[in-house]
Motif scaffolding. Structure first.
Motif, PDB file in Angstrom:
ATOM      1  N   LEU A 382       0.820  -1.214   0.000  1.00 11.10           N
ATOM      2  CA  LEU A 382       0.000   0.000   0.000  1.00 11.10           C
ATOM      3  C   LEU A 382       0.851   1.261   0.000  1.00 11.10           C
ATOM      4  CD1 LEU A 382      -2.800   1.274   0.133  1.00 11.10           C
ATOM      5  CD2 LEU A 382      -2.682   1.126   2.621  1.00 11.10           C
ATOM      6  N   SER A 383       1.846   1.322   0.876  1.00  8.97           N
ATOM      7  CA  SER A 383       2.662   2.535   0.983  1.00  8.97           C
ATOM      8  C   SER A 383       3.794   2.563  -0.029  1.00  8.97           C
ATOM      9  CB  SER A 383       3.230   2.661   2.401  1.00  8.97           C
ATOM     10  OG  SER A 383       4.155   1.629   2.659  1.00  8.97           O
ATOM     11  N   GLY A 384       4.292   1.404  -0.439  1.00 14.03           N
ATOM     12  CA  GLY A 384       5.412   1.351  -1.366  1.00 14.03           C
ATOM     13  C   GLY A 384       6.768   1.499  -0.715  1.00 14.03           C
ATOM     14  N   PHE A 385       6.826   1.488   0.622  1.00 13.67           N
ATOM     15  CA  PHE A 385       8.088   1.676   1.330  1.00 13.67           C
ATOM     16  C   PHE A 385       8.654   0.340   1.804  1.00 13.67           C
ATOM     17  CE2 PHE A 385       6.078   5.892   2.145  1.00 13.67           C
ATOM     18  CZ  PHE A 385       7.011   6.647   1.467  1.00 13.67           C
ATOM     19  N   CYS A 386       9.955   0.316   1.984  1.00 17.88           N
ATOM     20  CA  CYS A 386      10.639  -0.863   2.515  1.00 17.88           C
ATOM     21  C   CYS A 386      10.523  -0.860   4.037  1.00 17.88           C
ATOM     22  CB  CYS A 386      12.106  -0.864   2.093  1.00 17.88           C
ATOM     23  SG  CYS A 386      13.046  -2.278   2.692  1.00 17.88           S
ATOM     24  N   LEU A 387      10.009  -1.976   4.591  1.00 19.26           N
ATOM     25  CA  LEU A 387       9.800  -2.061   6.033  1.00 19.26           C
ATOM     26  C   LEU A 387      11.017  -2.596   6.768  1.00 19.26           C
ATOM     27  CD1 LEU A 387       6.173  -3.539   6.022  1.00 19.26           C
ATOM     28  CD2 LEU A 387       6.859  -1.140   6.117  1.00 19.26           C
ATOM     29  N   ALA A 388      11.736  -3.527   6.155  1.00 18.78           N
ATOM     30  CA  ALA A 388      12.890  -4.130   6.820  1.00 18.78           C
ATOM     31  C   ALA A 388      13.832  -4.697   5.773  1.00 18.78           C
ATOM     32  CB  ALA A 388      12.453  -5.224   7.796  1.00 18.78           C
ATOM     33  N   THR A 389      15.100  -4.849   6.159  1.00 21.94           N
ATOM     34  CA  THR A 389      16.129  -5.420   5.293  1.00 21.94           C
ATOM     35  C   THR A 389      16.952  -6.414   6.098  1.00 21.94           C
ATOM     36  OG1 THR A 389      16.274  -3.370   4.012  1.00 21.94           O
ATOM     37  CG2 THR A 389      18.088  -4.922   3.793  1.00 21.94           C
ATOM     38  N   PHE A 390      17.133  -7.616   5.538  1.00 22.34           N
ATOM     39  CA  PHE A 390      17.961  -8.646   6.157  1.00 22.34           C
ATOM     40  C   PHE A 390      19.234  -8.793   5.329  1.00 22.34           C
ATOM     41  CE2 PHE A 390      13.572 -10.329   7.196  1.00 22.34           C
ATOM     42  CZ  PHE A 390      13.572  -9.824   8.485  1.00 22.34           C
TER      43      PHE A 390
END
Length: 877
Positions: A382-390
């Protein structure tokens, strides 16, 4: 299932090159991403990408002060004018030369373009003007620079334009044709090319910033070194007289002169600069990732920070001067920094290398991508943003899969590990390895989340682990080539069935929990590239190297259907091809396929420019999508232009970095890259391809991991028919009139159309309790989310607890299925309701406990008073 999918968003990348622009409200940031333009709403935490595409990567963008028009220009000077509010393309125009700088005037009547060495000023197209032969009319045409223009800057009154160039000069031009020659001025003195120039708020000072880290301050004044004797010797005829007839001394000639010089003294070259006239804040970015804030004219250093080791390519300041936006093209990084509180408003970065795999979460609200850079990113749809990165993997990640509940994510990598990720705490809680170090090229997860399987590229085995213990349960042998893909069934008995395919031209179906692992292979006439099992587990589809999609019955082992996809695939020509596209064998197959949730449709893509949607039952192509129109990518053109072919080969493949004027641009520190092939073969241009594709759980959208990024295609259901009050003038008075006439539903709908909070609140609390269920049952679905969000906002400050709870219960009972089907759209409203319920629950528990003791005390007191009254009555008798 619907097939009218449309491009809706671009994830996986946030910035490529060019300049960043804040809209005048200061809350929205526009960023060029390849040949597209993305918009980030920093307040509402949303983003979208315009559906139009350029033929080349975008080089410069600009927005008028009113926020209604957006203009983007690609590397070859082709511009597109867009209605920003309606997201509609208005005009196409070709400036016929590379453009590095473009900017609208503050009043919005003109826009200035730096076309190579020439400055052009054009009138902004206006629908109110008389009909013209062309929408773009050139107002002025200026020459004077000897090298390319690097920036264009307007004065606050839209009367003057400053241009900077690589010829180490800054030039001042006037917009008024009658005063062009009077205003024109050249400002020199820098020893390297000028990056940018700015007017101050009063337009009495000009600041110029050069690449070598020099800041000059210019003022319109006379030369203080000139001698007065030179002017006293002039003839009396040339002198002017005042009103009394007294001769006056001639005035010294005035011009723009340097009054102050400042230097940044940085070890790296200055790359970009931005100035905010109202607050006199100057922001500069350097090639080593450092950026600084200065207060002018005192040149006081306010802050000095770094966004990494790569250069800061662009910087922008919003209208209030509080937020600073930085872009780095090397890593594709985008930052929005609030310098007063020293905190990040936005910090996003795409994948550094090509995306290898993707998967949807079970609720469809998130997409997980894995890439060659060893990183796994979780994106909010929905927002198009990255929430987390591993970042725990040390090599390329080849596959990612969710467990059924969506709280656990599994990934396989070429580093020889399979990892399990906890998406509640965002950590790696389990790592699976084989007895010998092998590379894992594919992954499959049991729907219950108890077993995870990975196929090896080295020993040709399928390794099976227990998720709870991390122990290796079994190694399934049988394939004689690298295992290319794995797939589990999703429903019922099929949840224990694993299908595997290999380069040995066989398909095998395994019963993971069965006693015997002896399976008969399904023979295929070509190497299998992709496999997917229908959700009910009764059918499996495979894509082969000869361009066919085959369907097999799992129980009988018979082939039930096939699709010859070679004719459906759109293959383009590469720059060095000596044959036509129709004769090319490259990319004539699909490397990734995915079933829809009902098993009636299949979507496929590969190393080509096509995404094909098929009807499985009838073997019919329903829709074909073009991945990209970007001519900077190989494989997007059907025909080549003969003028680009010379004796030394295609012009686009010639390495011209050695001709650059800047040393850092001439030096190439990167290793020779290749397109999944021989590392010694150098490829200048990337090729268009899709490495992974997947349907969302509800089949309302699908995602494709392409060279451009993560493309999201969805069914456009934003236009909903609203049958209420199409012919009535909606005003606050008419809303209250409907309320008095007890037309409660019409009053509610009209109030939401007006979007006046006080009016909605008044009508909401005026509705009787016995009418709530009837109103909610007939409430159009377009207002359900807005109504639920309004109740969530109001309930936090309202004292009518029971009244709000009755409304919430009625809405959930009447529209629960619709809400569950659109979870991500109702996420904000449901979070507000949850917060309200949590607060009420705490208050009710505290109040009940407190009132329990009070009730016992009152009851005991009443009992004692009754006994005393009885004793007194006895004594009276």
């Amino acid at each position: 299932m619907k097939s009218d999918f449309q491009f809706s968003n671009l994830l996986g990348t946030v910035y490529r090159q060019g300049n960043l622009v804040f809209i005048n409200d200061g809350n929205t940031l526009i960023s060029p991403v390849g040949n597209r333009v993305s918009v980030f709403d920093l307040i509402n935490n949303k983003s979208f990408t315009f559906p139009y595409e350029h033929r080349r990567d975008v080089a410069a963008i600009t927005v008028n002060k009113q926020g209604t028009l957006l203009m983007s220009v690609d590397e070859h000077g082709r511009a597109i004018l867009v209605n920003f509010k309606a997201r509609i393309v208005l005009h196409h125009f070709n400036f016929k030369s590379p453009v590095k700088a473009i900017e609208f005037s503050p009043d919005g009547h003109y826009f200035a373009v730096g076309c190579g060495k020439i400055l052009q000023i054009w009138r902004t197209p206006n629908v109110l003007e008389d009909k013209q032969f062309a929408p773009f009319v050139r107002h002025a045409y200026y020459t004077g620079h000897y090298d390319d223009i690097t920036s264009v800057s307007w004065s606050g009154d839209s009367q003057f334009v400053l241009t900077t160039s690589k010829d180490m000069t800054t030039r001042l031009y006037g917009v008024d044709r009658d005063r062009m020659d009077e205003v024109r001025m050249t400002l020199g003195g820098h020893r390297d090319y000028v990056v940018n120039a700015f007017f101050d708020e009063a337009q009495e000072v000009i600041y110029t910033v050069s690449k070598d880290g020099a800041l000059f301050r210019w003022e319109y004044t006379s030369d203080p070194k000139s001698k007065e004797d030179e002017y006293e010797e002039e003839d009396e005829e040339d002198r002017s007289t005042d009103e009394d007839g007294i001769l006056q001394k001639p005035k010294k000639p005035e011009s723009w002169r340097i009054v102050a010089r400042h230097y940044f003294f940085s070890h790296s070259k200055l790359k970009c600069a931005a100035f905010h006239p109202k607050s006199n804040i100057l922001v500069v970015g350097f090639g080593n990732g450092e950026f600084r804030l200065y207060e002018l004219p005192t040149f006081t250093l306010i802050q000095q920070l770094s966004m990494g080791q790569n250069s800061v390519n662009t910087v922008s300041i919003n209208a209030s001067g509080e937020w600073l936006a930085f872009g780095s093209s090397t890593l594709g990084q985008l930052l929005v920094y609030e310098w007063q509180s020293e905190s990040y408003i936005l910090k996003q970065q795409g994948h550094f290398d090509a995306i290898n795999a993707l998967t949807y979460s079970p609720d469809g609200s998130r997409v997980v991508t894995a890439a060659d850079d060893g990183k796994i990113k979780i994106w909010d749809v929905l927002s198009g943003f990255c929430l987390a990165t591993f970042e725990e993997h040390s090599s390329a990640v080849t596959s990612v899969r969710f467990a059924k509940r969506g709280q656990v994510l599994f990934s396989s990598s070429l580093d020889g590990t399979v990892r399990a990720w906890d998406l509640i705490r965002f950590r790696n809680f389990r790592t699976f390895t084989a007895p010998e170090r092998v590379q894992f090229g594919c992954l499959a997860v049991d729907p219950s989340g108890e077993v995870v399987c990975a196929g090896s590229l080295d020993d040709f085995q399928i390794h099976v682990w227990s998720v709870q213990t991390g122990a290796l349960l079994d190694s399934l042998a049988g394939h004689e080539g690298p295992v290319s893909c794995l797939s589990f069934g999703q429903e019922g008995e099929a949840a224990t069935t694993l299908a595997s395919a290999s380069w040995d031209k066989t398909i095998r179906v395994w019963n993971i929990f069965g006693r015997s692992q002896q399976v008969e292979p399904f023979e295929v006439y070509s190497e299998v590239l992709a496999i997917d099992m229908r959700p009910d587990g009764k059918e499996v589809a495979v894509s082969t190297l000869n361009g066919q999609i085959l369907f097999w019955n799992v129980e009988s082992g018979n082939q039930t259907n096939f699709i010859d996809a070679k004719r459906d695939i759109q293959v383009g020509r590469y720059s060095d091809d000596r044959f036509e596209a129709k004769n090319s064998k490259r990319g004539k197959c699909f490397s990734t396929i995915s079933y829809s949730f009902d098993g009636l449709s299949l979507i496929a893509a590969g190393d080509n420019n096509s995404i094909c949607l098929y009807d499985v039952k009838n073997s019919v192509l329903l829709r074909k999508f073009t991945v990209s129109l970007n001519m900077n990518l190989e494989g997007t053109l059907k025909k080549l232009n003969s003028k680009n072919l010379i004796e030394g080969g295609p012009i686009d493949l010639l390495d011209r970095d050695g001709e650059n004027s800047d040393y850092e641009d001439r030096v190439d520190l990167k290793l020779p890259g290749s397109h999944r092939g021989d590392p010694s073969v150098r490829n200048i241009k990337a090729a268009v391809r899709v490495t992974s594709i997947a349907f969302s759980p509800g089949a309302s959208s699908f995602a494709a991991a392409s060279t451009e990024g993560l493309l999201i295609y969805s069914v456009d259901d934003s236009v909903n028919f609203d049958p209420f009050d199409l012919d009535i003038d909606i005003t606050p008075a008419s809303c209250l009139e409907m309320l008095e006439e007890k037309e409660f539903l019409i009053a509610v709908v009209m109030s939401f159309r007006l979007n006046e909070r006080y009016l909605i609140h008044r009508i909401y609390e005026s509705i009787p309790l016995n009418e709530i269920d009837l109103i909610v049952a007939d409430l159009p679905k377009v207002y359900v989310e807005r109504f639920l969000r309004f109740i969530g906002e109001l309930s936090l400050e309202s004292q009518h607890i029971e009244f709000n709870l009755i409304w919430i219960k009625s809405i959930l009972a009447a529209h629960g299925k619709y809400i569950s089907a659109h979870k991500f759209e109702f996420s904000v409203a449901t979070r507000m309701i949850q917060r309200f319920l949590a607060r009420i629950a705490k208050d009710v528990v505290k109040t009940s406990v407190r009132n329990g003791y009070l009730a016992e005390f009152l009851l005991d007191t009443r009992t004692q008073q009754d006994s005393i009254r009885i004793e007194e009555e006895k004594l009276t008798l």
